[in-house]
Design a protein around this motif. Sequence first.
Motif, PDB file in Angstrom:
ATOM      1  N   ASP A 556     115.850  17.378 -98.287  1.00  0.00           N
ATOM      2  CA  ASP A 556     115.351  17.101 -96.939  1.00  0.00           C
ATOM      3  C   ASP A 556     116.255  16.117 -96.189  1.00  0.00           C
ATOM      4  O   ASP A 556     117.014  15.358 -96.791  1.00  0.00           O
ATOM      5  CB  ASP A 556     113.932  16.530 -97.009  1.00  0.00           C
ATOM      6  CG  ASP A 556     112.940  17.511 -97.619  1.00  0.00           C
ATOM      7  OD1 ASP A 556     113.240  18.720 -97.617  1.00  0.00           O
ATOM      8  OD2 ASP A 556     111.881  17.063 -98.097  1.00  0.00           O
ATOM      9  N   LEU A 557     116.106  16.116 -94.857  1.00  0.00           N
ATOM     10  CA  LEU A 557     116.944  15.273 -94.008  1.00  0.00           C
ATOM     11  C   LEU A 557     116.518  13.814 -93.995  1.00  0.00           C
ATOM     12  O   LEU A 557     117.308  12.938 -93.636  1.00  0.00           O
ATOM     13  CB  LEU A 557     116.916  15.807 -92.564  1.00  0.00           C
ATOM     14  CG  LEU A 557     117.527  17.191 -92.333  1.00  0.00           C
ATOM     15  CD1 LEU A 557     117.329  17.606 -90.878  1.00  0.00           C
ATOM     16  CD2 LEU A 557     119.001  17.194 -92.685  1.00  0.00           C
ATOM     17  N   ASN A 558     115.284  13.547 -94.363  1.00  0.00           N
ATOM     18  CA  ASN A 558     114.735  12.209 -94.173  1.00  0.00           C
ATOM     19  C   ASN A 558     115.591  11.116 -94.817  1.00  0.00           C
ATOM     20  O   ASN A 558     115.985  10.147 -94.159  1.00  0.00           O
ATOM     21  CB  ASN A 558     113.308  12.151 -94.730  1.00  0.00           C
ATOM     22  CG  ASN A 558     112.598  10.874 -94.355  1.00  0.00           C
ATOM     23  OD1 ASN A 558     112.304  10.635 -93.196  1.00  0.00           O
ATOM     24  ND2 ASN A 558     112.324  10.035 -95.338  1.00  0.00           N
ATOM     25  N   GLY A 559     115.888  11.259 -96.096  1.00  0.00           N
ATOM     26  CA  GLY A 559     116.606  10.208 -96.797  1.00  0.00           C
ATOM     27  C   GLY A 559     118.032  10.025 -96.321  1.00  0.00           C
ATOM     28  O   GLY A 559     118.480   8.898 -96.083  1.00  0.00           O
ATOM     29  N   ILE A 560     118.745  11.133 -96.151  1.00  0.00           N
ATOM     30  CA  ILE A 560     120.156  11.020 -95.804  1.00  0.00           C
ATOM     31  C   ILE A 560     120.357  10.464 -94.397  1.00  0.00           C
ATOM     32  O   ILE A 560     121.221   9.626 -94.157  1.00  0.00           O
ATOM     33  CB  ILE A 560     120.876  12.389 -95.964  1.00  0.00           C
ATOM     34  CG1 ILE A 560     122.388  12.225 -95.828  1.00  0.00           C
ATOM     35  CG2 ILE A 560     120.345  13.415 -94.988  1.00  0.00           C
ATOM     36  CD1 ILE A 560     123.018  11.436 -96.939  1.00  0.00           C
ATOM     37  N   ALA A 565     121.772   6.249 -90.434  1.00  0.00           N
ATOM     38  CA  ALA A 565     121.389   5.412 -89.289  1.00  0.00           C
ATOM     39  C   ALA A 565     121.572   3.935 -89.598  1.00  0.00           C
ATOM     40  O   ALA A 565     121.956   3.145 -88.729  1.00  0.00           O
ATOM     41  CB  ALA A 565     119.942   5.691 -88.898  1.00  0.00           C
ATOM     42  N   ASP A 566     121.296   3.542 -90.841  1.00  0.00           N
ATOM     43  CA  ASP A 566     121.504   2.151 -91.241  1.00  0.00           C
ATOM     44  C   ASP A 566     122.988   1.781 -91.176  1.00  0.00           C
ATOM     45  O   ASP A 566     123.350   0.643 -90.853  1.00  0.00           O
ATOM     46  CB  ASP A 566     120.975   1.925 -92.663  1.00  0.00           C
ATOM     47  CG  ASP A 566     119.453   1.879 -92.717  1.00  0.00           C
ATOM     48  OD1 ASP A 566     118.829   1.700 -91.655  1.00  0.00           O
ATOM     49  OD2 ASP A 566     118.899   2.035 -93.812  1.00  0.00           O
ATOM     50  N   GLN A 567     123.836   2.747 -91.470  1.00  0.00           N
ATOM     51  CA  GLN A 567     125.285   2.483 -91.453  1.00  0.00           C
ATOM     52  C   GLN A 567     125.839   2.448 -90.032  1.00  0.00           C
ATOM     53  O   GLN A 567     126.592   1.543 -89.666  1.00  0.00           O
ATOM     54  CB  GLN A 567     126.021   3.563 -92.248  1.00  0.00           C
ATOM     55  CG  GLN A 567     125.780   3.533 -93.737  1.00  0.00           C
ATOM     56  CD  GLN A 567     126.538   4.646 -94.442  1.00  0.00           C
ATOM     57  OE1 GLN A 567     127.660   4.980 -94.068  1.00  0.00           O
ATOM     58  NE2 GLN A 567     125.913   5.235 -95.448  1.00  0.00           N
ATOM     59  N   ASP A 568     125.495   3.463 -89.229  1.00  0.00           N
ATOM     60  CA  ASP A 568     126.081   3.586 -87.888  1.00  0.00           C
ATOM     61  C   ASP A 568     125.108   4.371 -87.008  1.00  0.00           C
ATOM     62  O   ASP A 568     125.084   5.604 -87.035  1.00  0.00           O
ATOM     63  CB  ASP A 568     127.426   4.306 -87.973  1.00  0.00           C
ATOM     64  CG  ASP A 568     128.204   4.263 -86.658  1.00  0.00           C
ATOM     65  OD1 ASP A 568     127.564   4.238 -85.589  1.00  0.00           O
ATOM     66  OD2 ASP A 568     129.453   4.273 -86.701  1.00  0.00           O
ATOM     67  N   VAL A 573     123.127   9.387 -84.394  1.00  0.00           N
ATOM     68  CA  VAL A 573     122.517  10.085 -83.259  1.00  0.00           C
ATOM     69  C   VAL A 573     123.363  11.283 -82.854  1.00  0.00           C
ATOM     70  O   VAL A 573     122.848  12.392 -82.609  1.00  0.00           O
ATOM     71  CB  VAL A 573     122.323   9.128 -82.066  1.00  0.00           C
ATOM     72  CG1 VAL A 573     121.924   9.904 -80.809  1.00  0.00           C
ATOM     73  CG2 VAL A 573     121.271   8.076 -82.389  1.00  0.00           C
ATOM     74  N   GLU A 574     124.672  11.092 -82.785  1.00  0.00           N
ATOM     75  CA  GLU A 574     125.562  12.192 -82.415  1.00  0.00           C
ATOM     76  C   GLU A 574     125.506  13.312 -83.445  1.00  0.00           C
ATOM     77  O   GLU A 574     125.522  14.498 -83.097  1.00  0.00           O
ATOM     78  CB  GLU A 574     127.002  11.678 -82.268  1.00  0.00           C
ATOM     79  CG  GLU A 574     127.226  10.848 -81.025  1.00  0.00           C
ATOM     80  CD  GLU A 574     126.834  11.601 -79.764  1.00  0.00           C
ATOM     81  OE1 GLU A 574     127.246  12.771 -79.608  1.00  0.00           O
ATOM     82  OE2 GLU A 574     126.089  11.028 -78.941  1.00  0.00           O
ATOM     83  N   ALA A 595     114.403   4.179 -88.310  1.00  0.00           N
ATOM     84  CA  ALA A 595     115.289   3.239 -89.001  1.00  0.00           C
ATOM     85  C   ALA A 595     115.490   1.970 -88.178  1.00  0.00           C
ATOM     86  O   ALA A 595     115.710   0.886 -88.722  1.00  0.00           O
ATOM     87  CB  ALA A 595     116.635   3.899 -89.282  1.00  0.00           C
ATOM     88  N   VAL A 596     115.400   2.095 -86.845  1.00  0.00           N
ATOM     89  CA  VAL A 596     115.544   0.936 -85.953  1.00  0.00           C
ATOM     90  C   VAL A 596     114.200   0.241 -85.740  1.00  0.00           C
ATOM     91  O   VAL A 596     114.095  -0.981 -85.815  1.00  0.00           O
ATOM     92  CB  VAL A 596     116.135   1.373 -84.601  1.00  0.00           C
ATOM     93  CG1 VAL A 596     116.166   0.199 -83.626  1.00  0.00           C
ATOM     94  CG2 VAL A 596     117.541   1.936 -84.793  1.00  0.00           C
ATOM     95  N   LEU A 597     113.162   1.031 -85.462  1.00  0.00           N
ATOM     96  CA  LEU A 597     111.848   0.452 -85.158  1.00  0.00           C
ATOM     97  C   LEU A 597     111.163  -0.114 -86.397  1.00  0.00           C
ATOM     98  O   LEU A 597     110.332  -1.014 -86.298  1.00  0.00           O
ATOM     99  CB  LEU A 597     110.963   1.525 -84.511  1.00  0.00           C
ATOM    100  CG  LEU A 597     111.437   2.043 -83.154  1.00  0.00           C
ATOM    101  CD1 LEU A 597     110.545   3.193 -82.688  1.00  0.00           C
ATOM    102  CD2 LEU A 597     111.454   0.930 -82.123  1.00  0.00           C
TER     103      LEU A 597
END
Length: 610
Positions: A556-560, A565-568, A573-574, A595-597
């Motif tokens: 799944d996409l959730n973990g990766i 997002a934590d890295q960059d 987003v792009e 990851a931000v909120l």
Amino acid sequence: MKFTSLLLCLLFSVVAASAQPVASKEPTPVKERRARARSLLVALSSDARTFHDQTLRARSLARIADALWQVDGEQARLLFRKAWDAAEVADQESEKKIQEEIEQQKARTGGSYAYSSPPHVRREVLRLAARRDRALGEEFLEKLKAQKIEATSNKPTPNELNTAQNQRLNLAQELLQAGEVERAIQFAEPALTPVNRVGINFLSHLREKDAAAADTRYNALLASAAANSQSDANTVSILSSYIFTPHLFVIFSSGGVNTSQESANIKPADVSPELRTAFFQAAAAILLRPLPAPGQETGAADLDVRYLVIKRLLPFFEQFAPADMLESVRGHLNALNAVVSDQTRRRDDEWIGKGIKPEKPAAEREQSLLDRLERAKTSAERDSLYIQLASLNANKGEMSAREFASKVEDSEVRKQVQAYIDGSLALTLIKKKNIDLALDVVHKGDLTPLQKAYVLTECAKIVAKTDRDKASELIDEAATEARRIDVSDPSLPRALIAVANALKTIDATKVWDAAFDAVKAANSAEGFTGEDGEIVLKFQSKGSSSVYSTDVADFDLNGIFRDLADQDYDRAVELARGFQGEGPRALATIVIARAVLEPRPQKGTKETKR
């Protein structure tokens, strides 16, 4: 010189200004990131309302609402209600498809069928809403109750739940699993009486997180059950599970036994002597009720059940109950022995001692099947026994499972069983961290490329601590297996995501490229959603069907995307915008915003499970 003086004054002014505290109205970088994340979600919510796939619409809106709750509760509440409307349609469509699939399978097999349960989208929305707002959760529960009652006219049997109670406890269990203990208790409380399996099972799970809260509610149930004239022997059997056989329930009837077992290992709860004594007092109050006078009309089945329950629980009375109570129970059992049916009196099947007596060793069960195999008279009977032997050995992680599967005579069934057993064996070996045998199954077994990629990445993660070169080789092999999958198959991006996840611990420099490959593959696979990744094993033959599925988070996409997002943040987003499909793009965007909120806690602090 005038120009130089002016320039020096300007420079001084700039330096002086930079030394002053930043104005409070000036947004900090954290505030900017949170504002951008909120804008990202609000924009996505507008798109999500137009998604044609109702499941995707409901999930996206509910998850956006959950992520927005802390920063915009009013907007979040509106989105939850929009999500519920879409979830109602999605569940209706899923139910219709399942019924059609069942009828098709029955036509092919002559009556047997097996299927993987579809997602219950309303329950997903309900769980997220209930976490945030109890009143909103109650509102959705009422709607779900009304829809379920409308869909069925079945009445619950004694010690079973009605529709509303069942939904309430299911929600409470999901909240408990998500770490929302207090909220779970609030929703469960109204459905804990009368005594029922789901309620007691919930309390057993609650005890693992808050023993005092669970014991208090269980003690209240004991008193209530003892005072209730409708309580019967099976009420006692259900209550006994909490203390003696957590997550295992045995319910007797004149025609057989109904069981449910959630855990392979049955371990008694470490309760206080006072609580255990309270159970025996309640049990005796119910089980020792006077027998009917001769000629008095009563249900013979009720007496049979009482006899079987006492017979099952007698070892616990012998071990823990006061001596006078034990003698009373034994005397009552003897009295029942004179009035129950011969069949009941002679009954001594495995369920009488399930969770009480030690189970037969696997070797003994295997020998029993081999003995039956020698007496088998038809090929169909032999095939059935070979399948059981193969399954038994696959669950132990024994390679002999493959040999038993190969002996199935029906060629079509053998082909299905071999694939089923190889898949089961590989999963078991991964759990046991037996890398050599797991790789042997990959290279010799009948596994799909997706299954091979999964096993290879799991092996890579296991060996990475001791042999990084070997781990890298295994990941390369996993990527090669992934690329054997057809470009239109959703399994391809799932396998590539598993490769990216494995690279996080082995070669972080390659993760972004691997994630990009997964995005590119997803754009060619129409059915890829970015979630619900699983390994499914199944076989189907005349008279028998079996389906086993296990969730695989690394598909799944959730973990990766959380890690990316934590890295960059901007780069993540792009990358998410590179998804052409509405589902994966929405999911990745929500994960990035969260990851931000909801940043991960720093080391040394505990993270709340969601």
